[in-house]
Write an enzyme that holds these catalytic residues in place. Structure first.
Site, PDB file in Angstrom:
ATOM      1  N   LEU A 246       0.809  -1.358   0.005  1.00  0.00           N
ATOM      2  CA  LEU A 246      -0.076  -0.007  -0.013  1.00  0.00           C
ATOM      3  C   LEU A 246       0.690   1.127   0.079  1.00  0.00           C
ATOM      4  CD1 LEU A 246      -2.808  -0.999   2.530  1.00  0.00           C
ATOM      5  CD2 LEU A 246      -2.817  -0.899   0.174  1.00  0.00           C
ATOM      6  N   LEU A 345     -16.300  26.792 -14.536  1.00  0.00           N
ATOM      7  CA  LEU A 345     -16.948  26.344 -15.889  1.00  0.00           C
ATOM      8  C   LEU A 345     -18.398  26.505 -16.080  1.00  0.00           C
ATOM      9  CD1 LEU A 345     -13.918  25.013 -16.332  1.00  0.00           C
ATOM     10  CD2 LEU A 345     -15.260  23.190 -17.526  1.00  0.00           C
ATOM     11  N   GLU A 370      -6.799   3.288  -0.592  1.00  0.00           N
ATOM     12  CA  GLU A 370      -5.336   3.377  -0.091  1.00  0.00           C
ATOM     13  C   GLU A 370      -5.113   4.120   1.422  1.00  0.00           C
ATOM     14  OE1 GLU A 370      -3.068   1.392  -1.830  1.00  0.00           O
ATOM     15  OE2 GLU A 370      -4.293   1.337  -3.570  1.00  0.00           O
TER      16      GLU A 370
END
Lengths: 391, 260
Positions: A246, A345, A370
């Site tokens: 990991l 945007l 993770e």
């Protein structure tokens, strides 16, 4: 001063000046590959929940898969180069970076670090070439941040092992030719290589995702799966086995997040320059400039942190809590940036024609997998105070 | 077998390109410089031939220090060695000077069987250098090639130009210039990028190529750019919506311009 907007917010930091020619060349090669092969299609792949598996051999040919490992057909680059490749991959889409992270840092690294010579020779060259796909089963439906409580169990029967249990949220699971699976045994947690097609081993893809739609996420089921002892990773003992993997993957993520943030900001700068309201580009308004300036400062800091941690890793000096600092900061900043870019945007920001909301949605997964941002916060907290506050 | 591939570093066609104010030569300060994309295909062709014939591939480029990047790129793709002709006196060299220098560099490679080049570079687009190099080296030239077959002693090429298609054959050694249709160049692999650093690149100046040559006599550029103006912006054009009369409108338009 140029009257044209910056194409890349990282130019402001001259990040390239702290990289070697070779690192820059690797980064630009990945960027060019993605520009040709992924960017034209990624919006549609995300929409259709399609993982472009046919790209795996091409990524293998470039040398992306397991690129930071030595031998067995792997390119053997340094850690910074691996990070920069992840940065470009995630600038295209977190789903591709996830595929590469799992293939290289979880599947291949687990075999490379903890496997027997036979296991390495059997799997690593094919995984490096992208001819075979790997996955990594640690997380379970009821055990995420607390993997030590896992229920998947391997019991000895004669010379063999009988594996029972299930794994959840497994990237590449449904298409993997080999799964690295972690299970409780009488001697503690051990790792096993389970090839696809082993009787009793089945997978089911998780549908209806709102994140990482261009990559495959699956459940793995093990129903009395019989494995020879040669399927066990002989050198892995205890939780240290999966956790070491990991750390490798998290290292790629702390670079990757910078890519998603950079790409979002590039989209926002470009849009703000061309979008005219009240007779001038919205990039000429102070509120938009504050957004762009804050985000640029943030992404540049994240990039410099990533390169710094990469240099520590290449000197074999990096500590897990330093990786936590990087993953915590860079993913947290990246998701905030992607969301803010969406506001620049306006309504167009919700369209798949533009990347920021796709990145923001992808980063929801990245923030959690993770090691959740909460767990990384507590790792940093413990490093500062000395008190573990997980339980 | 020895193959020499000639490549040039040019401004990225995707970016805005500019000429410097004074002498109208390329403004390298403000441009992204890349390996020319047609030359990249010449390199790719050389590497494909290397895979089947076990040839040694030498990449040759003339240009300032930065041109080394383009040489390294071809080395990363798989070429074996490089020759970099780098000399301040070559700044602004025209096609004849360039070809003389390149031909001299090719002569430094022993037993050359094939010289490969792009049929043009995307910056100057004079399309003359390969032919002049072939002439200077006394080699048969097969230009504008979109398909190439090599056997031990001969080269056969499919030539394609606006004028038509022809099959050409010549004995080796020969010079072949390729068009962008010939192949899709590979991406350099990471292993290739790392290996490129260790491959030999010889840097040569004019004195090394032409010992004893008189600078002033040699460096006469036969051409000079007197003026450069940017291409005028494209006008929007005329949009014809077909409401049943479009054919007549088009005909009127062409008649008005005396095009029919």
């Amino acid at each position: 001063m140029s009257a044209k907007p910056l194409k890349d917010p990282l130019e402001l930091f001259d990040i390239a000046s702290v990289l070697t020619d070779e690192e820059r060349e690797i980064q630009s090669t990945v960027a060019r590959f993605l520009e040709d092969r992924v960017r034209p299609h990624i919006g549609q792949w995300f929409e259709n929940a399609h993982f472009a598996r046919e790209l795996a051999p091409e990524l293998g040919k470039l040398g992306v898969l397991g690129m930071h490992l030595e031998g067995y057909g792997c390119a053997g680059t340094n850690a910074v180069s691996y990070g920069l490749a992840c940065l470009e991959l995630e600038a295209a889409d977190s789903g591709f970076r996830s595929f590469v992270s799992v293939q290289g840092s979880l599947s291949m690294f687990s075999i490379w670090k903890w496997g027997s010579e036979e296991q390495k020779l059997q799997w690593l060259p094919r995984l490096a070439a992208g001819e075979a796909i790997g996955c990594f089963g640690l997380t379970e439906p009821d055990f995420g941040s607390n993997p030590s409580g896992m229920r998947t169990k391997a019991v000895r029967e004669g010379g063999d092992w009988i594996l029972n249990g299930s794994k959840m949220w497994i990237t590449n699971g449904g298409i993997a030719d080999v799964a690295t699976v972690w299970a409780q045994t009488e001697e503690g947690i051990r790792g096993f290589l389970v090839p696809r097609g082993t009787p009793g081993f089945t997978t089911q893809d998780i549908k209806q995702k709102m994140s990482l739609r261009a990559s495959i996420t699956s459940e793995l089921y093990f129903d009395n799966v019989r494995l020879p002892d040669s399927a066990r990773l002989p050198l892995a003992e205890g939780l240290r086995g999966p956790l070491s993997c990991l750390n490798e993957a998290r290292f790629g993520i702390l670079f990757g997040a910078v890519g998603a943030a950079r790409d979002s900001i590039q989209a926002a700068i470009d849009y703000a320059d061309s979008r005219v309201q009240f007779d001038k580009p919205i990039s000429a308004f102070q509120l938009t400039q504050k957004k762009l300036a804050d985000m640029t400062v943030s992404v540049g800091s994240a990039a410099l942190l990533a390169v710094h941690l990469g240099r520590l890793k290449d000197q074999h000096r990096i500590r897990p809590e330093q990786i936590s600092v990087g993953k915590l900061n860079n993913v947290r900043e990246a998701i905030a940036i992607a969301r803010e870019c969406r506001t620049v945007l306006g309504a167009n920001g919700i369209s798949l024609e533009y990347s920021p909301l796709r990145h923001a949605n992808n980063l929801e997964s990245v923030l959690t997998y993770e090691g959740t941002s909460e767990m990384h916060t507590l790792v940093v907290g413990q490093a500062i105070t000395g008190y573990p506050a997980y339980r | 077998m020895n193959i020499v591939v000639l490549v040039k570093q040019v401004p990225d066609t995707a970016a805005e390109r500019a000429l410097s104010e004074g002498d109208h030569t390329l403004d390298r300060e403000n441009t992204d410089l890349v390996l020319d994309e047609i030359n990249e295909r010449a390199a790719e062709e050389a590497l494909r031939l290397k895979a089947t014939t076990d040839a040694e591939v030498t990449v040759v480029s003339m240009g300032p220090d930065s041109a080394l990047d383009s040489i390294r790129k071809v080395l990363a793709m798989g070429a074996d060695r490089g020759i970099h002709i780098c000399d301040d006196r070559l700044q602004g060299a025209d096609v004849v000077t360039t070809a003389r220098v390149l031909a001299a560099a090719v002569r430094t490679v022993a037993d050359v069987d094939l010289v490969l080049a792009g049929n043009a570079a995307t910056d100057g687009q004079a399309s003359a250098v390969p032919a002049i190099v072939a002439d200077l080296l006394g080699l048969p030239q097969l230009t504008h090639v979109r398909e190439l077959v090599l056997d031990a002693k001969r080269v056969r090429a499919e030539r394609e130009t606006e004028g038509g298609e022809t099959t050409l054959e010549a004995p080796l050694p020969a010079l072949v210039s390729v068009t962008e249709k010939i192949n899709e160049p590979r991406y350099p692999s990471f292993k290739g990028i790392m290996a490129a650093k260790k491959k030999p690149v010889a840097t040569i100046g004019l004195d090394g190529l032409f010992p004893g040559a008189d600078d002033t006599g040699f460096l006469v550029s036969r051409t000079r750019v007197v003026e450069a103006v940017p291409r005028p912006a494209r006008s929007a054009g005329i949009r014809v919506v077909d409401d049943g009369l479009a054919g007549r409108q088009l005909a009127d338009h062409l008649i008005a311009r005396k095009l029919v």
